[in-house]
Design a protein around this motif. Structure first.
Motif, PDB file in Angstrom:
ATOM      1  N   ARG A 170      54.913  41.736 -10.499  1.00  0.00           N
ATOM      2  CA  ARG A 170      53.891  41.838 -11.546  1.00  0.00           C
ATOM      3  C   ARG A 170      52.684  41.030 -11.137  1.00  0.00           C
ATOM      4  O   ARG A 170      52.759  40.232 -10.207  1.00  0.00           O
ATOM      5  CB  ARG A 170      54.431  41.267 -12.864  1.00  0.00           C
ATOM      6  CG  ARG A 170      54.935  42.289 -13.838  1.00  0.00           C
ATOM      7  CD  ARG A 170      55.433  41.639 -15.085  1.00  0.00           C
ATOM      8  NE  ARG A 170      54.366  41.515 -16.083  1.00  0.00           N
ATOM      9  CZ  ARG A 170      54.582  41.570 -17.389  1.00  0.00           C
ATOM     10  NH1 ARG A 170      55.817  41.743 -17.848  1.00  0.00           N
ATOM     11  NH2 ARG A 170      53.593  41.451 -18.255  1.00  0.00           N
ATOM     12  N   ALA A 171      51.587  41.201 -11.846  1.00  0.00           N
ATOM     13  CA  ALA A 171      50.399  40.377 -11.595  1.00  0.00           C
ATOM     14  C   ALA A 171      50.306  39.333 -12.695  1.00  0.00           C
ATOM     15  O   ALA A 171      50.621  39.614 -13.850  1.00  0.00           O
ATOM     16  CB  ALA A 171      49.151  41.247 -11.585  1.00  0.00           C
ATOM     17  N   CYS A 172      49.883  38.127 -12.329  1.00  0.00           N
ATOM     18  CA  CYS A 172      49.687  37.058 -13.313  1.00  0.00           C
ATOM     19  C   CYS A 172      48.672  37.543 -14.345  1.00  0.00           C
ATOM     20  O   CYS A 172      47.623  38.085 -13.994  1.00  0.00           O
ATOM     21  CB  CYS A 172      49.195  35.799 -12.615  1.00  0.00           C
ATOM     22  SG  CYS A 172      48.578  34.549 -13.757  1.00  0.00           S
TER      23      CYS A 172
ATOM     24  N   GLY B  71      45.697  37.114 -11.943  1.00  0.00           N
ATOM     25  CA  GLY B  71      45.988  38.337 -11.204  1.00  0.00           C
ATOM     26  C   GLY B  71      46.818  38.149  -9.950  1.00  0.00           C
ATOM     27  O   GLY B  71      47.086  39.106  -9.226  1.00  0.00           O
TER      28      GLY B  71
ATOM     29  N   LYS C 249      49.898  37.836  -7.399  1.00  0.00           N
ATOM     30  CA  LYS C 249      51.161  38.587  -7.364  1.00  0.00           C
ATOM     31  C   LYS C 249      52.313  37.638  -7.682  1.00  0.00           C
ATOM     32  O   LYS C 249      52.440  36.574  -7.053  1.00  0.00           O
ATOM     33  CB  LYS C 249      51.371  39.179  -5.973  1.00  0.00           C
ATOM     34  CG  LYS C 249      50.690  40.500  -5.783  1.00  0.00           C
ATOM     35  CD  LYS C 249      51.134  41.109  -4.468  1.00  0.00           C
ATOM     36  CE  LYS C 249      50.362  42.388  -4.175  1.00  0.00           C
ATOM     37  NZ  LYS C 249      50.645  42.880  -2.841  1.00  0.00           N
TER      38      LYS C 249
ATOM     39  N   CYS D 253      51.436  33.116 -13.584  1.00  0.00           N
ATOM     40  CA  CYS D 253      51.988  32.488 -12.386  1.00  0.00           C
ATOM     41  C   CYS D 253      52.246  30.999 -12.681  1.00  0.00           C
ATOM     42  O   CYS D 253      51.804  30.476 -13.707  1.00  0.00           O
ATOM     43  CB  CYS D 253      51.027  32.640 -11.213  1.00  0.00           C
ATOM     44  SG  CYS D 253      49.532  31.666 -11.370  1.00  0.00           S
TER      45      CYS D 253
END
Ligand SMILES: [Zn+2]
Length: 242
Positions: A210-212, A216, A218, A233
């Motif tokens: 997923r993206a934070c 953003g 990874k 993240c």
């Protein structure tokens, strides 16, 4: 290693191995100064055992039979050689050897499979026959009063029908006492259904990319894409909480 004790060294692919265990592989529930145990179960204070169960203070045994050091090393060498050839060496006890059906183990909670899928793998499945509880009467869960104080002790002789599954279950005296002491209502769901719902609240044992949600980056998370929670993240998380 799962559930291991202190002072272990060079142990691998085992569970409940501990307190000064050395070079113990593919074994279960063995402890106290054990050395060079291979494929053993519940062996304590012992050295150089292969495929043994329940031994204490023993050395150089194979399948619980005593050998000399020389004979032990020779036979174990042969067995390991054969296991290597059959690609069995280096693996934990095979699932097919389990005393339990897949469906009655915790594996089913985390990795649910159908009976057909389990059978295809050569693993066992135990068909559970629902026994009708020995009860003087049956009461649907919805008809139980909310306050345990309003329930007579006689409830211990009743079969309660689960609101969700229709399965019948009974209470035990300690359980009823607990609900009364804690001023909790009597459950209206079968114990298995309560367990299933608790497990459903946990995230699955798999991660996805997923993206934070903030920067953003990874990330990998057990929260799948469909989940509505905001997942960030580690760096963004730490900025947020400190
Ligand atoms: Zn971030």
């Amino acid at each position: 290693m799962y559930a291991f004790g202190y002072g272990n060294e060079k142990c691998y692919d085992s569970l409940e191995i501990g307190t000064n265990a050395t070079s113990t592989l593919f074994s279960i529930s063995s402890w106290n100064n054990i050395t060079d145990l291979l494929y053993c179960f519940a062996c304590h204070s012992s050295q150089n055992l292969f495929g043994c169960i329940g031994l204490k203070q023993k050395k150089y045994c194979i399948l619980n039979k005593q050998y000399t050091k020389e004979k032990y090393e020779q036979i174990v060498g042969q067995i390991v050689g054969q296991m290597v050839a059959r690609k069995e060496w280096g693996e934990f006890f095979p699932t097919a050897m389990s005393c339990f059906g897949y469906n009655e183990s915790m594996a089913m909670d985390f990795y649910p499979m159908t009976k057909a899928e389990v059978s295809k793998k050569g693993w066992s499945w135990h068909d559970m026959v629902e026994k009708k509880p020995d009860a003087t009467r049956m009461i649907p869960g919805a008809r139980l009063p909310d306050r345990t104080a309003d329930i007579p002790d006689d409830v211990l002789h009743w079969a309660i029908q689960c609101e969700a599954t229709g399965r019948l279950f009974k209470l035990i005296p300690q359980e009823l006492k607990f609900y009364r002491d804690q001023k909790l209502p009597i459950p209206r769901l079968h114990p298995d259904e309560r367990h299933r719902r608790r497990m459903a609240m946990r995230n699955p044992r798999r991660v996805c990319d997923r993206a934070c949600a903030k920067c953003g980056a990874k990330i990998q998370t057990t929260y799948s894409h469909e989940r509505l929670e905001i997942v960030v993240c580690e760096e963004c998380y730490l900025k947020e909480v400190y």
